[in-house]
Design a protein around this motif. Structure first.
Motif, PDB file in Angstrom:
ATOM      1  N   PRO A  47       0.815  -1.218   0.000  1.00 49.86           N
ATOM      2  CA  PRO A  47       0.000   0.000   0.000  1.00 49.86           C
ATOM      3  C   PRO A  47       0.849   1.269   0.000  1.00 49.86           C
ATOM      4  O   PRO A  47       0.552   2.222  -0.726  1.00 49.86           O
ATOM      5  CB  PRO A  47      -0.806  -0.112   1.291  1.00 49.86           C
TER       6      PRO A  47
ATOM      7  N   VAL B 164       2.364   1.898  -3.419  1.00 53.78           N
ATOM      8  CA  VAL B 164       1.369   2.408  -4.364  1.00 53.78           C
ATOM      9  C   VAL B 164       1.089   3.885  -4.106  1.00 53.78           C
ATOM     10  O   VAL B 164       1.049   4.711  -5.024  1.00 53.78           O
ATOM     11  CB  VAL B 164       0.068   1.581  -4.264  1.00 53.78           C
TER      12      VAL B 164
ATOM     13  N   GLY C 170      -5.467   6.612  -9.884  1.00 49.17           N
ATOM     14  CA  GLY C 170      -5.851   5.303 -10.398  1.00 49.17           C
ATOM     15  C   GLY C 170      -5.474   5.155 -11.857  1.00 49.17           C
ATOM     16  O   GLY C 170      -5.490   4.054 -12.371  1.00 49.17           O
TER      17      GLY C 170
ATOM     18  N   TYR D  79      -1.514  12.664  -1.309  1.00 46.78           N
ATOM     19  CA  TYR D  79      -0.490  11.624  -1.459  1.00 46.78           C
ATOM     20  C   TYR D  79       0.912  12.238  -1.408  1.00 46.78           C
ATOM     21  O   TYR D  79       1.832  11.648  -0.841  1.00 46.78           O
ATOM     22  CB  TYR D  79      -0.678  10.865  -2.780  1.00 46.78           C
TER      23      TYR D  79
ATOM     24  N   GLU E  69      -6.527   3.423  -0.974  1.00 45.37           N
ATOM     25  CA  GLU E  69      -6.160   3.564  -2.388  1.00 45.37           C
ATOM     26  C   GLU E  69      -6.146   2.196  -3.081  1.00 45.37           C
ATOM     27  O   GLU E  69      -6.655   2.028  -4.182  1.00 45.37           O
ATOM     28  CB  GLU E  69      -4.777   4.224  -2.474  1.00 45.37           C
ATOM     29  N   LEU E  70      -5.581   1.219  -2.358  1.00 46.04           N
ATOM     30  CA  LEU E  70      -5.409  -0.109  -2.939  1.00 46.04           C
ATOM     31  C   LEU E  70      -6.744  -0.787  -3.243  1.00 46.04           C
ATOM     32  O   LEU E  70      -6.874  -1.493  -4.241  1.00 46.04           O
ATOM     33  CB  LEU E  70      -4.620  -0.962  -1.935  1.00 46.04           C
TER      34      LEU E  70
ATOM     35  N   ARG F 234      -9.813   0.677  -3.621  1.00 45.54           N
ATOM     36  CA  ARG F 234     -10.880   1.467  -4.268  1.00 45.54           C
ATOM     37  C   ARG F 234     -11.498   0.685  -5.426  1.00 45.54           C
ATOM     38  O   ARG F 234     -10.919  -0.274  -5.913  1.00 45.54           O
ATOM     39  CB  ARG F 234     -10.288   2.770  -4.826  1.00 45.54           C
TER      40      ARG F 234
ATOM     41  N   ASP G 122     -11.660   1.503  -8.491  1.00 43.76           N
ATOM     42  CA  ASP G 122     -10.730   1.446  -9.616  1.00 43.76           C
ATOM     43  C   ASP G 122      -9.289   1.338  -9.114  1.00 43.76           C
ATOM     44  O   ASP G 122      -8.359   1.824  -9.733  1.00 43.76           O
ATOM     45  CB  ASP G 122     -10.904   2.659 -10.532  1.00 43.76           C
TER      46      ASP G 122
ATOM     47  N   LEU H 149      -5.882  -0.869  -7.365  1.00 45.86           N
ATOM     48  CA  LEU H 149      -4.990  -1.894  -7.889  1.00 45.86           C
ATOM     49  C   LEU H 149      -5.545  -3.307  -7.694  1.00 45.86           C
ATOM     50  O   LEU H 149      -5.435  -4.152  -8.582  1.00 45.86           O
ATOM     51  CB  LEU H 149      -3.639  -1.777  -7.187  1.00 45.86           C
TER      52      LEU H 149
END
Lengths: 266, 318
Positions: A27, A30, A43, A241, B157-158, B160, B162, B164
């Motif tokens: 995580p 990313v 995304g 971020y 984030e991971l 969501r 859309d 990863l």
């Protein structure tokens, strides 16, 4: 061949450990990657860019919150470390001093209370104080941060003190050094890595705190984490971020420093 | 300290012992002075506020969101029951009970998952050769010292729609359309497992490091299988570390506020969020205080079986 037990090869344990490290790091990797994304949409990767960093660094609200967080963390870490060093001196290397366990328990007390409970408790106390004194200001946030940082600063200082040889100080005292001289010339230099580790721990803990700050801050007292939490309501942006990546970098730097400092054994 | 203060035992003692006793009393006084600033800070800003929470939980709320200085058990009743406005009858507060149950369930699941992943990981790190062990340990500590909020944002984030994980599952053809993982209980459990995993690994690692490898070898030489050696020799020996890790994970999970707020969306509340509501839009401070104490009581209840397990393990092995 004799049956030998190799403790390193419990079947499956290595695979689970690999999974754990993947879970811990994927995580973050990313998030850091997307902070360098050129595109507007999270995304979808559209190439490397510094634009979110430029935008974050020129955002007045972020500048303001970052400055407040840094100053708060520095002052809170300095004060809590000072208190923790004194308390550690009082509670280590003293087998005859019976109350030392009770004192240590009180000092570690903030660790056993859930953060949300401490946040509520401080909110009630501070709203009473605000009403009674009419004072508002950063003092409340600072007092709260100092309090929950004390146990974190205390742990490494105490660990270092416990590993220190009291004979050096005794020798100095036998050679007619005054207690203050002994402390300044022997104890303090030997203790320095522990103090530094405690300070850095307290700094990171204060810098990262969300819950308590969120409850007791008043208007215009956003710290970086509470600002970020507020922004999340409006949906995520790559700007957050970028700020996160910078904060992770700072934590990593501090952690590496304290790791290196603590490798010097007393 | 004058001689008059000295206890009779000191008077009877030889002068050297008297001097010794005087010195140790002086030292004790110095130690108290050194500890005083930290003790006062904690007393004033942690212990006293907790007493205020207890006080608030038995006060009456006024209709403007403040409190009245009158004793009332209403807040405690409201934790579990809701009063019918017209008839004054009590019915179980379904919403509160659902939130309490979700908190307990998710905290238990989180503890279980961190046990499943954390114990083997700690064992793996603890059995590495000395020169690489510190690096593995460092690798566990780094996420631990990274801001909790940032790690929660990262896991969000991971997963969501859309994100990863969905992209990878779609790519592999395992799913036809993106899964809704964010804003579910699953997201909260996953997030808490992720952020609290190091809290399980570190104490278990400390216990693994103290293991005597000869005991495992002995069990194995006596024809115990690897699995049996793990269950019957290793696990009992590292039990204190496992219990400490479970508590370190369970306590913050149960009282978590940030994870459900960010990953649970607005509807999947846990106790922490319910408490915050009472101080925000709910304007019911006594209820908020009573809920905070309910959380403390639940944690106290969790400590009882752990203390019993630790005591049961008093007999040393080997």
């Amino acid at each position: 061949m004799a049956r030998r037990f190799d403790p390193q090869t419990l079947p499956g344990f290595g695979a689970i450990a690999a999974l754990a490290f993947a879970l811990l790091y994927l995580p973050l990797i990313v998030l850091v990657t997307y902070s360098f994304n050129a595109g507007d949409l999270i995304g979808r990767w559209e190439g490397l860019s510094w634009r979110w960093y430029a935008q974050a660094l020129s955002n007045a609200a972020i500048q303001d919150a970052a400055l407040r967080s840094l100053v708060l963390a520095l002052v809170a870490a300095a004060l809590s470390t000072a208190l923790a060093v004194l308390a550690a001196l009082a509670t280590t290397r003293a087998d005859q001093f019976r109350p030392r366990h009770a004192i240590a328990a009180v000092i570690n007390q903030p660790l056993v209370v859930p953060e949300i409970v401490m946040a509520v408790a401080l909110l009630l106390l501070f709203s009473m104080l605000r009403q009674a004194t009419g004072l508002s200001g950063m003092g409340y946030l600072l007092a709260a941060h100092v309090t929950f940082c004390i146990p974190f600063a205390y742990l490494p200082v105490r660990a270092r003190l416990e590993g220190m040889d009291a004979n050096l100080e005794r020798a100095a005292a036998d050679l007619y050094a005054s207690p203050l001289t002994v402390f300044r010339r022997i104890t303090l230099p030997l203790l320095a890595p522990g103090i530094l580790a405690g300070f850095m721990l307290a700094f990171v803990i204060s810098l990262d705190n969300v819950v308590i700050s969120q409850f007791i801050k008043t208007a215009g007292q956003e710290t970086l984490p509470t600002y970020m939490l507020g922004q999340l309501r409006r949906g995520i942006s790559a700007e957050i971020y970028a700020v996160s990546t910078m904060l992770v970098g700072l934590s990593l730097l501090i952690l590496t420093l304290s790791f290196l400092v603590n490798r010097t054994r007393p | 300290m004058s001689l008059a203060d000295a206890r009779p035992a000191d008077l009877a003692a030889p002068p050297a012992r008297q001097a010794e006793a005087r010195k140790s009393r002086r030292e004790a006084r110095t130690r108290w002075w050194l500890a005083t600033p930290a003790l006062l800070t904690i007393a004033a800003l942690s212990l006293l506020p907790l007493c205020i929470v207890i006080l608030y939980s038995v006060l009456e709320r006024d209709s403007y969101g403040g409190i009245l200085w009158a004793l009332s058990g209403e807040a405690w009743i409201e934790v579990f029951f809701q009063r019918d406005i017209f008839e004054g009858t009590l019915a179980p507060a379904g919403a509160h009970l659902a939130i309490l149950w979700r908190s307990i369930r998710l905290a238990l699941i989180t503890t279980g998952l961190t046990l499943l992943i954390g114990v083997p990981t700690a064992y793996f790190i603890g059995t590495r050769p000395a020169h690489t062990r510190n690096l593995w340990l460092f690798a566990i500590t780094v996420p631990f010292w990274t801001s909790l909020l940032i790690r929660i944002i990262a896991i969000g984030e991971l997963i969501r729609r859309d994100g990863l994980v969905n992209a990878a599952l779609l790519q592999m053809g395992l799913i036809d359309e993106p899964l809704q993982m964010l804003f579910t209980d699953f997201a909260i459990g996953l997030g808490m497992t992720y952020v609290y995993l190091p809290l399980m690994v570190l104490p278990v690692y400390a216990a693994v490091q103290r293991l005597d490898p000869r005991l495992m070898e002995a069990a194995y030489d006596l024809y115990a299988s690897r699995a049996r050696t793990f269950w019957r020799v290793i696990l009992p020996l590292i039990r204190p570390g496992v219990i400490a890790g479970s508590l370190l994970v369970f306590i913050p999970s149960l009282g978590d506020y940030v994870t459900p707020r960010v990953l649970g969306g607005g509807s999947n509340l846990m106790i922490g969020n319910l408490i915050e509501l009472q101080f925000g839009q709910g304007r019911n401070w006594p209820l908020g205080a009573a809920l905070a104490l309910t959380l403390m009581i639940l944690i106290g209840l969790a400590l009882i079986p752990c203390a019993r397990l630790l005591r049961g393990k008093a007999a040393p092995h080997g």
